[in-house]
Design an enzyme around this catalytic site. Structure first.
Site, PDB file in Angstrom:
ATOM      1  CG  ASP A 146     -57.492 -17.075 -20.133  1.00 56.93           C
ATOM      2  OD1 ASP A 146     -58.082 -16.049 -19.734  1.00 56.93           O
ATOM      3  OD2 ASP A 146     -57.549 -18.174 -19.560  1.00 56.93           O
ATOM      4  CE  LYS A 151     -62.132 -16.450 -14.875  1.00 53.17           C
ATOM      5  NZ  LYS A 151     -60.898 -17.240 -14.854  1.00 53.17           N
ATOM      6  CD  GLN A 177     -59.483 -20.215 -13.028  1.00 50.72           C
ATOM      7  OE1 GLN A 177     -60.339 -19.797 -13.782  1.00 50.72           O
ATOM      8  NE2 GLN A 177     -58.672 -19.407 -12.357  1.00 50.72           N
TER       9      GLN A 177
END
Ligand code: NAP
Length: 302
Positions: A110, A43, A87
């Protein structure tokens, strides 16, 4: 497709940078899980390639919920951060729901914040979870019709299965969601003209689960080190077993990689299918968040 999505984002990143500043993404990685470290590294690399400013925060495995909430609040307040990604999974002592709830919905790249989940359910605009969003983009770009089709999604996680089912529903598919308690999974799956596998079970969906001519999307990413299992999945392929011996493991999806080739009209391979799209969609959500936060009057017209 991944490169095309990223290519389309490039002029938008340039416009934001010239008008005000580059988009900013904060990635919070708790602990030392090797899998998560690889995801985060990819990422961060994608950000650097695009000109997005990224910042990795790596608190120790022992962090408490309160400490993580304080860190998130600090990122919520920062003017130069447009997106916050936590994460998952978080260590067991951390209350994941509270942490996801603490991320400002405007910075939730997200699409996991309950407000954005509500936006998804209601079909209102908002960031969508990256993996299902990438799959919808894939279907669109390949001209695969969804409206009126029988879609079967195996897996009901908040990250993949549920949002996937909702996006397919909004695209007018008739959707069935399956999970570990689904009775006669095989025959339910065989009804799917579109079959999405997101269980995390290596090569579980074999030929008997796949309707002839189905479009099969394999979300699963399973790292297997067991030689006997690999030999069974790849039918004793000397090449694959040599790769396993060299690398110590192989990446396998949730769908039998050889059966799907025989029965599907189209399918996504593992690796190289859905995975790369997920990061591209994360970049798209970050740029969109920055565009919402930097007043559009500062931007040249697009
Ligand atoms: P998860 O949270 O573990 O959810 C798995 C789901 O599959 C659950 O709903 C579970 O049912 C269901 N399931 C498990 N075993 C089953 C079985 N034998 N039969 C039917 N259903 C079963 O996993 P996830 O986060 O959704 O991820 C799923 C897979 O996708 C993993 O391999 C993950 O690594 C991969 N993934 C890939 C990407 C990508 O970018 N390519 C992104 C995210 C995830 P219950 O609810 O009943 O337990």
């Amino acid at each position: 497709m991944r490169d095309q999505i990223l290519g389309d984002l490039r002029p938008r990143v340039t416009a934001l940078t010239l008008a005000a500043r580059p988009p900013g993404l904060a990635v919070v990685l708790v602990g030392n899980d090797p899998g998560s470290q690889i995801y985060v590294r990819n990422k961060v690399k994608a950000c650097a390639d695009l000109g997005i400013k990224s910042e990795s925060l790596t608190p120790p495995e022992t962090i408490t919920t309160e400490e993580l909430l304080a860190l998130i609040e600090c990122l919520n307040q920062r003017a130069d951060i447009d997106g916050i990604l936590v994460q998952l999974p978080l260590p067991p002592q951390v209350d994941t729901r509270r942490v996801l709830l603490a991320v400002s919905p405007e910075k939730d790249v997200d699409g996991f914040h309950p407000m954005n989940v509500g936006n998804l359910v209601a079909g209102r605009p908002g960031p969508r979870p990256c993996t299902p969003a990438g799959i919808m983009e894939l279907l669109r770009q390949y001209g695969i019709p969804v409206g009126g089709k029988r879609a079967v999604v195996v897996g009901r996680s908040d990250i993949v299965g549920k949002p996937m089912a909702l996006l397919l529903l909004h695209a007018h598919a008739t959707v069935t969601i399956c999970h570990s308690r689904t009775a006669d999974l095989e025959s339910v799956c065989r009804e799917g003209e579109l079959l999405v596998a997101a269980m995390g079970r290596p090569a579980m969906l074999t030929a008997d689960y796949i309707r002839p001519g189905a479009v099969v999307i394999d979300v699963g990413m399973n790292r297997i080190a067991d030689r006997a299992l690999a030999a069974r999945i790849f039918r004793g392929s000397a090449e694959r077993l040599a790769t396993l011996d060299r690398k110590g493991s192989l990446l396998v999806g949730d769908v039998d990689p050889l059966d799907v080739q025989k029965k599907a009209s189209a399918y996504t391979p593992v690796p190289g299918g859905v995975g790369p799209l997920t990061i591209a969609m994360l970049m798209a959500n970050t740029v969109a968040a920055a565009e919402r936060r930097i007043p559009t009057t500062h931007l040249p017209s697009r």
